[in-house]
Design a protein around this motif. Sequence first.
Motif, PDB file in Angstrom:
ATOM      1  N   GLN A 544       0.830  -1.208   0.000  1.00 52.11           N
ATOM      2  CA  GLN A 544       0.000   0.000   0.000  1.00 52.11           C
ATOM      3  C   GLN A 544       0.857   1.249   0.000  1.00 52.11           C
ATOM      4  OE1 GLN A 544      -2.051  -0.251   3.664  1.00 52.11           O
ATOM      5  NE2 GLN A 544      -3.193  -2.092   3.147  1.00 52.11           N
ATOM      6  N   ILE A 545       2.159   1.078  -0.124  1.00 54.14           N
ATOM      7  CA  ILE A 545       3.054   2.226   0.049  1.00 54.14           C
ATOM      8  C   ILE A 545       2.619   3.462  -0.736  1.00 54.14           C
ATOM      9  CG2 ILE A 545       5.396   3.043  -0.511  1.00 54.14           C
ATOM     10  CD1 ILE A 545       6.426   0.474   0.795  1.00 54.14           C
ATOM     11  N   PRO A 546       2.180   3.313  -2.006  1.00 51.24           N
ATOM     12  CA  PRO A 546       1.786   4.508  -2.753  1.00 51.24           C
ATOM     13  C   PRO A 546       0.677   5.312  -2.068  1.00 51.24           C
ATOM     14  CG  PRO A 546       1.890   2.602  -4.195  1.00 51.24           C
ATOM     15  CD  PRO A 546       2.094   2.098  -2.811  1.00 51.24           C
ATOM     16  N   PHE A 547      -0.198   4.619  -1.339  1.00 54.15           N
ATOM     17  CA  PHE A 547      -1.314   5.315  -0.700  1.00 54.15           C
ATOM     18  C   PHE A 547      -0.866   6.099   0.534  1.00 54.15           C
ATOM     19  CE2 PHE A 547      -3.086   1.641  -2.838  1.00 54.15           C
ATOM     20  CZ  PHE A 547      -4.032   2.243  -3.633  1.00 54.15           C
ATOM     21  N   HIS A 548       0.196   5.608   1.168  1.00 55.14           N
ATOM     22  CA  HIS A 548       0.642   6.256   2.396  1.00 55.14           C
ATOM     23  C   HIS A 548       1.701   7.325   2.128  1.00 55.14           C
ATOM     24  CE1 HIS A 548      -1.571   3.334   4.786  1.00 55.14           C
ATOM     25  NE2 HIS A 548      -1.048   2.383   4.049  1.00 55.14           N
ATOM     26  N   ALA A 549       2.385   7.188   0.994  1.00 57.50           N
ATOM     27  CA  ALA A 549       3.528   8.052   0.703  1.00 57.50           C
ATOM     28  C   ALA A 549       3.153   9.529   0.824  1.00 57.50           C
ATOM     29  CB  ALA A 549       4.064   7.740  -0.692  1.00 57.50           C
ATOM     30  N   ARG A 550       1.943   9.873   0.337  1.00 55.27           N
ATOM     31  CA  ARG A 550       1.477  11.252   0.357  1.00 55.27           C
ATOM     32  C   ARG A 550       1.488  11.847   1.758  1.00 55.27           C
ATOM     33  NH1 ARG A 550      -3.815  10.560  -1.921  1.00 55.27           N
ATOM     34  NH2 ARG A 550      -4.923  11.636  -0.278  1.00 55.27           N
ATOM     35  N   PHE A 551       1.296  11.001   2.757  1.00 52.93           N
ATOM     36  CA  PHE A 551       1.215  11.488   4.131  1.00 52.93           C
ATOM     37  C   PHE A 551       2.534  11.358   4.868  1.00 52.93           C
ATOM     38  CE2 PHE A 551      -2.780   9.732   2.704  1.00 52.93           C
ATOM     39  CZ  PHE A 551      -3.610  10.836   2.814  1.00 52.93           C
ATOM     40  N   GLY A 552       3.530  10.828   4.196  1.00 53.95           N
ATOM     41  CA  GLY A 552       4.843  10.699   4.812  1.00 53.95           C
ATOM     42  C   GLY A 552       4.899   9.625   5.878  1.00 53.95           C
ATOM     43  N   GLY A 553       3.939   8.758   5.918  1.00 55.67           N
ATOM     44  CA  GLY A 553       3.935   7.670   6.896  1.00 55.67           C
ATOM     45  C   GLY A 553       2.674   6.865   6.748  1.00 55.67           C
ATOM     46  N   VAL A 554       2.602   5.756   7.487  1.00 56.12           N
ATOM     47  CA  VAL A 554       1.436   4.894   7.384  1.00 56.12           C
ATOM     48  C   VAL A 554       0.238   5.545   8.075  1.00 56.12           C
ATOM     49  CG1 VAL A 554       0.465   2.657   7.976  1.00 56.12           C
ATOM     50  CG2 VAL A 554       2.857   2.837   7.326  1.00 56.12           C
ATOM     51  N   VAL A 555      -0.861   5.693   7.353  1.00 54.75           N
ATOM     52  CA  VAL A 555      -2.100   6.198   7.944  1.00 54.75           C
ATOM     53  C   VAL A 555      -2.950   4.978   8.296  1.00 54.75           C
ATOM     54  CG1 VAL A 555      -4.141   7.624   7.600  1.00 54.75           C
ATOM     55  CG2 VAL A 555      -1.982   8.235   6.489  1.00 54.75           C
ATOM     56  N   PRO A 556      -3.149   4.712   9.600  1.00 53.91           N
ATOM     57  CA  PRO A 556      -3.825   3.476   9.995  1.00 53.91           C
ATOM     58  C   PRO A 556      -5.173   3.274   9.313  1.00 53.91           C
ATOM     59  CG  PRO A 556      -2.875   4.541  11.910  1.00 53.91           C
ATOM     60  CD  PRO A 556      -2.684   5.485  10.767  1.00 53.91           C
ATOM     61  N   GLU A 557      -5.963   4.327   9.203  1.00 51.59           N
ATOM     62  CA  GLU A 557      -7.285   4.194   8.606  1.00 51.59           C
ATOM     63  C   GLU A 557      -7.184   3.746   7.137  1.00 51.59           C
ATOM     64  OE1 GLU A 557     -10.306   4.026   9.392  1.00 51.59           O
ATOM     65  OE2 GLU A 557     -11.250   4.362   7.436  1.00 51.59           O
ATOM     66  N   ILE A 558      -6.220   4.329   6.432  1.00 53.68           N
ATOM     67  CA  ILE A 558      -6.054   3.939   5.025  1.00 53.68           C
ATOM     68  C   ILE A 558      -5.581   2.489   4.936  1.00 53.68           C
ATOM     69  CG2 ILE A 558      -4.734   4.400   2.913  1.00 53.68           C
ATOM     70  CD1 ILE A 558      -4.708   7.336   3.679  1.00 53.68           C
ATOM     71  N   ALA A 559      -4.664   2.117   5.837  1.00 50.06           N
ATOM     72  CA  ALA A 559      -4.157   0.736   5.828  1.00 50.06           C
ATOM     73  C   ALA A 559      -5.314  -0.249   5.988  1.00 50.06           C
ATOM     74  CB  ALA A 559      -3.144   0.548   6.949  1.00 50.06           C
ATOM     75  N   SER A 560      -6.200   0.027   6.949  1.00 50.53           N
ATOM     76  CA  SER A 560      -7.316  -0.895   7.192  1.00 50.53           C
ATOM     77  C   SER A 560      -8.224  -0.975   5.968  1.00 50.53           C
ATOM     78  CB  SER A 560      -8.138  -0.422   8.389  1.00 50.53           C
ATOM     79  OG  SER A 560      -7.305  -0.216   9.500  1.00 50.53           O
ATOM     80  N   ARG A 561      -8.478   0.168   5.340  1.00 41.08           N
ATOM     81  CA  ARG A 561      -9.324   0.154   4.138  1.00 41.08           C
ATOM     82  C   ARG A 561      -8.694  -0.681   3.038  1.00 41.08           C
ATOM     83  NH1 ARG A 561     -12.100   6.121   3.233  1.00 41.08           N
ATOM     84  NH2 ARG A 561     -12.729   6.331   5.405  1.00 41.08           N
ATOM     85  N   LYS A 562      -7.408  -0.451   2.832  1.00 39.39           N
ATOM     86  CA  LYS A 562      -6.739  -1.145   1.719  1.00 39.39           C
ATOM     87  C   LYS A 562      -6.668  -2.646   1.965  1.00 39.39           C
ATOM     88  CE  LYS A 562      -6.461   2.350  -0.683  1.00 39.39           C
ATOM     89  NZ  LYS A 562      -7.322   2.395  -1.879  1.00 39.39           N
ATOM     90  N   HIS A 563      -6.483  -3.042   3.213  1.00 37.03           N
ATOM     91  CA  HIS A 563      -6.497  -4.485   3.503  1.00 37.03           C
ATOM     92  C   HIS A 563      -7.850  -5.082   3.130  1.00 37.03           C
ATOM     93  CE1 HIS A 563      -2.629  -4.615   5.343  1.00 37.03           C
ATOM     94  NE2 HIS A 563      -2.945  -3.858   6.388  1.00 37.03           N
ATOM     95  N   THR A 564      -8.920  -4.367   3.477  1.00 30.95           N
ATOM     96  CA  THR A 564     -10.257  -4.858   3.167  1.00 30.95           C
ATOM     97  C   THR A 564     -10.428  -5.014   1.652  1.00 30.95           C
ATOM     98  OG1 THR A 564     -10.952  -3.509   5.036  1.00 30.95           O
ATOM     99  CG2 THR A 564     -12.700  -4.535   3.750  1.00 30.95           C
ATOM    100  N   GLU A 565      -9.866  -4.069   0.901  1.00 33.41           N
ATOM    101  CA  GLU A 565      -9.989  -4.139  -0.551  1.00 33.41           C
ATOM    102  C   GLU A 565      -9.159  -5.268  -1.149  1.00 33.41           C
ATOM    103  OE1 GLU A 565      -8.799  -0.344  -2.080  1.00 33.41           O
ATOM    104  OE2 GLU A 565     -10.407   0.711  -1.036  1.00 33.41           O
ATOM    105  N   ALA A 566      -7.980  -5.488  -0.588  1.00 29.31           N
ATOM    106  CA  ALA A 566      -7.015  -6.356  -1.270  1.00 29.31           C
ATOM    107  C   ALA A 566      -7.010  -7.794  -0.780  1.00 29.31           C
ATOM    108  CB  ALA A 566      -5.606  -5.765  -1.123  1.00 29.31           C
ATOM    109  N   ILE A 567      -7.603  -8.059   0.379  1.00 32.82           N
ATOM    110  CA  ILE A 567      -7.364  -9.354   1.024  1.00 32.82           C
ATOM    111  C   ILE A 567      -7.802 -10.536   0.159  1.00 32.82           C
ATOM    112  CG2 ILE A 567      -9.523  -9.293   2.408  1.00 32.82           C
ATOM    113  CD1 ILE A 567      -6.264 -10.552   3.807  1.00 32.82           C
ATOM    114  N   VAL A 568      -8.983 -10.430  -0.457  1.00 30.78           N
ATOM    115  CA  VAL A 568      -9.504 -11.579  -1.203  1.00 30.78           C
ATOM    116  C   VAL A 568      -8.631 -11.885  -2.421  1.00 30.78           C
ATOM    117  CG1 VAL A 568     -11.440 -12.415  -2.594  1.00 30.78           C
ATOM    118  CG2 VAL A 568     -11.869 -11.324  -0.391  1.00 30.78           C
TER     119      VAL A 568
END
Length: 952
Positions: A544-568
């Motif tokens: 998910q690095i491209p999604f977090h890069a904009r914020f200069g670090g891991v955004v927990p809320e975005i991480a959780s969303r992306k896991h939900t999208e990508a897990i299957v």
Amino acid sequence: MSQTRGRDAAGYAPAPIAPDVRVVLACDTSGATVEVGLARFTPDGSELIPVCERSITAPREANQLLLPTIDALLQEQDVSREQLAAIIVGRGPGSFTGVRIGVATAKGLAQGLGVPLYGVSTTDAIAWSLALQLGLLSSEELRASRAAAERPENAPAERSQRSRGELCELSESPARSDLRDLDERTPSLEQLDLPALAQSGRPIQLAVALDAMRKEVYPALFELSEGRVLRRLRPDYVTTPEAAAADFVAHLQSHQGEPLLLAGDGLAKYESLFLETASTAGLELTPVATPPLGIGLAQAWLASGYERDTGDVAAVLPIYTRYSDAEESEAQRSQRTLEAPADDASQAPSLSIRPLLPPDTAAMARLDADFAGGLWTSGLISSEFKAPGRLLYGAFAREADGTRRLVAFAMTAILADELQVFDVVTEPDHRGLGLATRLLQACLERAQARGVCTATLEVRRSNTVARQLYERLGFTRVGSRQKYYPDGEDAAFYRKELLTTAQVARLWGPDRPLRVLAIETSCDETAAAVLEGDHLCSSVVASQIPFHARFGGVVPEIASRKHTEAIVSTVEEALRLGLLPPEPLRATAAGKSPASVSLRDSDETIPSPGQLGLLPPEPASPPSLSLRGAKRSEATRQSSQAAGPVLQGTGLTALPFSALDALAVTDRPGLIGALIVGLAYAKGLSWATGVPLYGVNHLEGHLYATVDEGDSLHYPLVALVVSGGHTMLLAADGPAVQPGASAGTYQVLGSTLDDATGEAFDKVAKALGLPYPGGPALSKLAAEGNPAAIDFPRALLHSGDYSFSLSGLKTAVITYIKREQEAGRELNLPDLAASFQQAIIDVQVAKAERAVSETSARAFYLAGGVAANTALREALAVAMTEHDVEVHVPPLALCGDNAAMIGRTLVAHAATQGVGSTVFATSTVDPTPCVASLAALPKLGLDAEASAHSDL
Ligand code: KG4
Ligand code: ZN
């Protein structure tokens, strides 16, 4: 205390569910309640009748309660997993974490069961729940069910009592003391004059306000009338309670004097605001306590959305009506305006394939009548849905209005251990697209996954198109019978061997290797891997690095969303690669375009699955979500070595769940919201497939990333774990003290008092304007610089213990940067990076050396994301030569987060725990003992919860 309501399905009779009745399971955890409901299809498949429901008030405990509740409900109703035809889940809007727990669990359930998954708006579910409770949906069957519920033997009191015992057990938990009980504030429906309401003949206006936190609500407005629920206002949105109240009033003005009801968990906070705003406008709102009942969800699904969705497990996502705090403040900073988050509907493919459902009966009969002679009447098809072992798949085309129309179907059945093909029909407009082939392949593969070894069929001699199709699928003609059909035509008999004895042995035999599917979602990588013993078959990392890069670090809320999208799709990919390279990949590798290699229905070329949209769409934001198959080509190669040769040519495109012995999932430590997604999904998968689930500690996983195939950890050991979240020195004398437990095995010699090593790298890199994650970029720069150029502090170097402190160093570097900039001096970036890195290395090497000598370790391990740092690896290797210890570092590909290391940890634990486990399989495949043992390892329960903390 927590409140559990209902098993009598809101006024509907608890008829016993015969084993041949198909049911849907619906759940919603987006609010303060855990909602689970079962509904059964009527004999003709056109309607759903509520069977039972549970509504447990227990905020923030959805992950612990959802699956135990589902499990208890099915057991109590004597409904088997095989009876579940579809899973329906509330997509919110609601609590972000709550919605994700429901959606992730439902994804695991549906993927594991191989049934379609559908999402329903939680506000819709509330409206339909109320309509059910009011008896507004009064088909003959529903009416009969309500009437039956009135009979004394079905009195709710008795029934509630029966279930209360178990429910209280589930609900007993000290953490649940702070719950809000809506029922204490608002009248339940029983207190309203329901018959008068329902029979007034006037439509009922229902306003819904769900709590959105941050002083906002999710409003919705519905009109309920006989047999109908109509949504007013816009699709789900978020606004202030004041604005919502104004919206309600504006729309209700013209309904003066009609029944006006108000529901939703937003009432707990804003009830008086809504009532007062309404009464100022001369409107009388009556609050009612109607949660989004599972059975309401099921009704909403069938009545208002079922034909629009593909049923694709990967495509169902939470409804988000707003962005995370981080995104909103970033938008404010950069003065960008955020558009309302887009829903996923626009991505829907034009053609889709899914298992058929009872409500498809009429469309199937119509297709058969129009294009295949009409032998299969509605009545006959209905009975197919009830018969055991049926595998029925349909292909659907999206119409201009967004609905989906059945254009082809295949009916097959496992009878006497053989797959028999009954009927394959394709509408003329959709012939030549490979639909029949794909539908049959789906049936064949499902049968194979259950250990079925032979497929047979008969076909009219004159039907050359069909005969060619079967021959292309590998069927061979084994005979014929004259005048077999009623009209006197001859039949040709065909047969195909699906699996050889060797293949069956490889997949399920007693001598197969221990096969593990591992899942990792603790931070910003969604990862899955398949292992056979300690051999890595596949490893897929969706970064998910491209999604977090904009914020200069891991955004927990975005991480959780992306896991939900990508897990299957990440798990699907791992299972595909875990078997053998899938068709299109091999074709591409051979230089052919995937489009030209698929099987064909006719002479026309079949578009690739992607073009057809037959495969699940990529996760919601496909372009930037990169699947880094631990390198894809490597994983592919490894997989063909593993299961490949024996299973090649089976037609299986992925490892079936029935061939797995265990699931491993990271359950600690990490970002709690991110861990929860992986855990909820894995629990759903485990429950659905019967494959036992084990929790793995992420840090121990990093340690096992250093272990080569065929090797194990060498004790006594010292390990330095350095990652984005941790910096610690561990010592261990031997493997787990408790079976399978990492707790107690490792002695934590010391850890960081403030920042983690990776974090320090990232923060310094950010100060230099380098992109996230800064560690790799900074270490690259450092390679060019002079490590002695700047004398940065080496905190706790001589502290005499194993603690680390990195925040002082970080501050020193940032201060240095500022001072130089203010003085107008140009920074020597390589020197700065090298000096910063050296300060870290000096301390870590010194403490690692001390640990090794004080514990007389035989082996030293470096693990975690920062283990990718070449200078650190080299410095440690050099230092350890003085101490006569082996040095182990992970291969670069496994330094960062991945699931291979999680799977390897479980395999290692199993290897040290004796023999004699049994594999469960919800299939016709007999459970067989597995070579390596899992029996002694503690399984994760259905109520397992993730933890942000390490308890090594
Ligand atoms: O283990 P990991 O992938 O995630 C966590 O579990 O935290 O570690 C990621 C961290 C990031 O902070 C990243 O900047 C750091 O490891 N990292 C590095 C290097 N490569 C990754 N730090 C220093 N030098 C590197 N070459
Ligand atoms: Zn990590």
